[in-house]
Scaffold this active site. Structure first.
Site, short mmCIF file in Angstrom:
data_model
loop_
_atom_site.label_atom_id
_atom_site.label_comp_id
_atom_site.label_asym_id
_atom_site.label_seq_id
_atom_site.Cartn_x
_atom_site.Cartn_y
_atom_site.Cartn_z
N ASP A 14 0.94 -1.15 0.08
CA ASP A 14 -0.05 0.14 0.00
C ASP A 14 0.87 1.36 0.10
O ASP A 14 2.02 1.13 0.40
CB ASP A 14 -0.96 0.12 1.20
CG ASP A 14 -1.88 1.12 1.24
OD1 ASP A 14 -2.43 1.39 0.15
OD2 ASP A 14 -2.03 1.90 2.31
N SER A 15 0.57 2.57 -0.54
CA SER A 15 1.06 3.80 -0.29
C SER A 15 1.39 3.98 1.13
O SER A 15 2.44 4.66 1.23
CB SER A 15 0.14 4.73 -0.75
OG SER A 15 -0.99 5.05 -0.15
N CYS A 77 -4.36 -1.44 -2.36
CA CYS A 77 -4.51 0.06 -2.31
C CYS A 77 -5.20 0.12 -3.81
O CYS A 77 -4.81 -0.53 -4.76
CB CYS A 77 -2.93 0.40 -2.65
SG CYS A 77 -3.15 2.26 -3.29
N GLU A 162 -3.23 9.26 7.48
CA GLU A 162 -1.85 9.22 7.37
C GLU A 162 -1.30 10.17 8.74
O GLU A 162 -0.28 9.54 9.25
CB GLU A 162 -1.15 9.75 6.44
CG GLU A 162 -1.39 8.52 5.32
CD GLU A 162 -0.47 7.37 5.23
OE1 GLU A 162 0.81 7.70 5.59
OE2 GLU A 162 -0.82 6.44 4.86
N CYS A 196 -11.19 2.78 -0.62
CA CYS A 196 -9.80 3.11 -0.33
C CYS A 196 -9.59 2.48 0.84
O CYS A 196 -10.23 2.44 2.05
CB CYS A 196 -9.66 4.80 -0.20
SG CYS A 196 -8.17 5.34 0.44
N HIS A 198 -7.35 2.99 3.16
CA HIS A 198 -7.24 3.82 4.33
C HIS A 198 -8.57 3.83 4.84
O HIS A 198 -8.42 4.31 6.35
CB HIS A 198 -6.74 5.08 3.98
CG HIS A 198 -5.23 5.16 3.84
ND1 HIS A 198 -4.51 4.49 2.84
CD2 HIS A 198 -4.05 5.81 4.44
CE1 HIS A 198 -3.31 4.91 2.78
NE2 HIS A 198 -3.16 5.52 3.82
N1 DGL Z 1 -4.75 3.06 0.47
C1 DGL Z 1 -5.16 3.81 -0.69
C2 DGL Z 1 -6.32 3.40 -1.72
O1 DGL Z 1 -6.98 2.39 -1.24
C3 DGL Z 1 -4.29 4.62 -1.18
C4 DGL Z 1 -4.46 6.03 -0.92
C5 DGL Z 1 -3.48 7.21 -1.22
O2 DGL Z 1 -2.27 7.04 -0.94
O3 DGL Z 1 -4.01 8.24 -1.63
O4 DGL Z 1 -6.64 3.94 -2.74
#
Ligand code: DGL
Length: 277
Positions: A14-15, A77, A162, A196, A198
């Site tokens: 993931d990012s 992600c 974050e 997402c 997150h």
């Molecule tokens: N966890 C991410 C997603 O599912 C990435 C969010 C990001 O880095 O902007 O899109």
């Protein structure tokens, strides 16, 4: 392909911290497997970056996981799944090693979402990048063409997560703003995908403002069940994955900061190693 190596974890990328919400469910569903998590925290968020940049960063991270012994990598992600997965699967993997696999999170979610909605109106919260890619619209159309799908980009949500700003009135403001905007498209929405990885970390705030009758779908369990099913159907891959219950974490940023926040999000203590890409 090295059939004799002893460490071949499932790579989870993931990012930043969001993929931990998927990893948590993967570990529950496949408790014997080894997992290696890579968070590209130094370059997060990916959500508003161009296709080229997300592809380039994602490919670097996938290659790093392959170099660590992974045969299978999950892009936990949505942004990377939307912007990089297809090219990696179609162009990069055949050149690198046609036996390795990279899977995403958009398809497993799209395959089941229609089973949850009675009104046939569903909503998706996601990053700008995921929304603009229209990947959900394209995938859902294949499985449930009768659904009316409304997307809402929430560019502030990932930075708030974050930075661990879950508990303040600024966060409430940005959550309510996007819920109101989504429902201004249709009052009939009865199911919402948190598109997402997150966003589940923000679920307690989202639930404060969401109408009670709406079903909120998070992806962890969906992706975990889909991977379990995939491994049952692909014995050749299942055999390669090492099964010693090991869990390791890599971050492209500072390890002590990663460990502190990741432990909160993951629910148990984490000791990561740094990786330079
Ligand atoms: N966890 C991410 C997603 O599912 C990435 C969010 C990001 O880095 O902007 O899109």
């Amino acid at each position: 392909m090295n059939q004799n190596k002893t460490y071949a974890p499932i790579g989870v990328f993931d990012s930043g911290f969001g993929g931990l919400t998927v990893l948590k469910e993967l570990v529950k569903t496949l408790p014997d497997c080894d997992f290696l998590y890579l968070g590209d925290n130094a370059r997060a968020p990916y959500g508003s970056r161009s296709f080229e940049t997300v592809y380039e960063y994602t490919l670097e991270c996938v290659n790093a996981l392959f170099d660590q012994g992974c045969e299978l990598v999950i892009l936990a992600c949505n942004t990377a799944s939307a912007k990089a997965l297809r090219t990696i699967q179609q162009i990069d993997l055949p050149k690198k090693d046609p036996h390795k696999r990279v899977l995403g999170v958009i398809r497993p979610t799209s395959e089941i979402v229609g089973h949850y909605s009675k009104s046939k109106h569903i909503g998706i919260f996601a990053t700008n990048g995921t929304v603009l890619s229209e990947s959900y619209l394209i995938e859902i159309e294949k499985f449930f063409p009768e659904l009316n799908v409304y997307q809402e980009a929430c560019p502030m949500w990932v930075p708030l997560i974050e930075n661990n700003e879950l508990d303040n009135i600024g966060t409430d403001y940005f959550v309510k703003k996007h819920i109101d905007h989504l429902f201004s498209n249709s009052k009939q929405i009865d199911t919402i995908i948190l598109g997402c990885t997150h966003y589940p970390l923000l679920a307690p705030v989202i639930l404060k403002f969401l109408p009670k009758e709406v079903t909120l779908l998070t992806q962890g369990e969906i992706v975990a069940n889909s991977l379990k099913d995939y491994l049952a159907r692909h014995e050749e891959m299942n055999k390669l994955i090492s099964k010693n219950k090991q869990l390791h974490f890599l971050t492209t940023d500072d390890t002590s900061q990663f460990d502190e926040k990741a432990s909160i999000f993951f629910g148990s203590s984490i000791h990561s190693s740094h990786i330079s890409l």
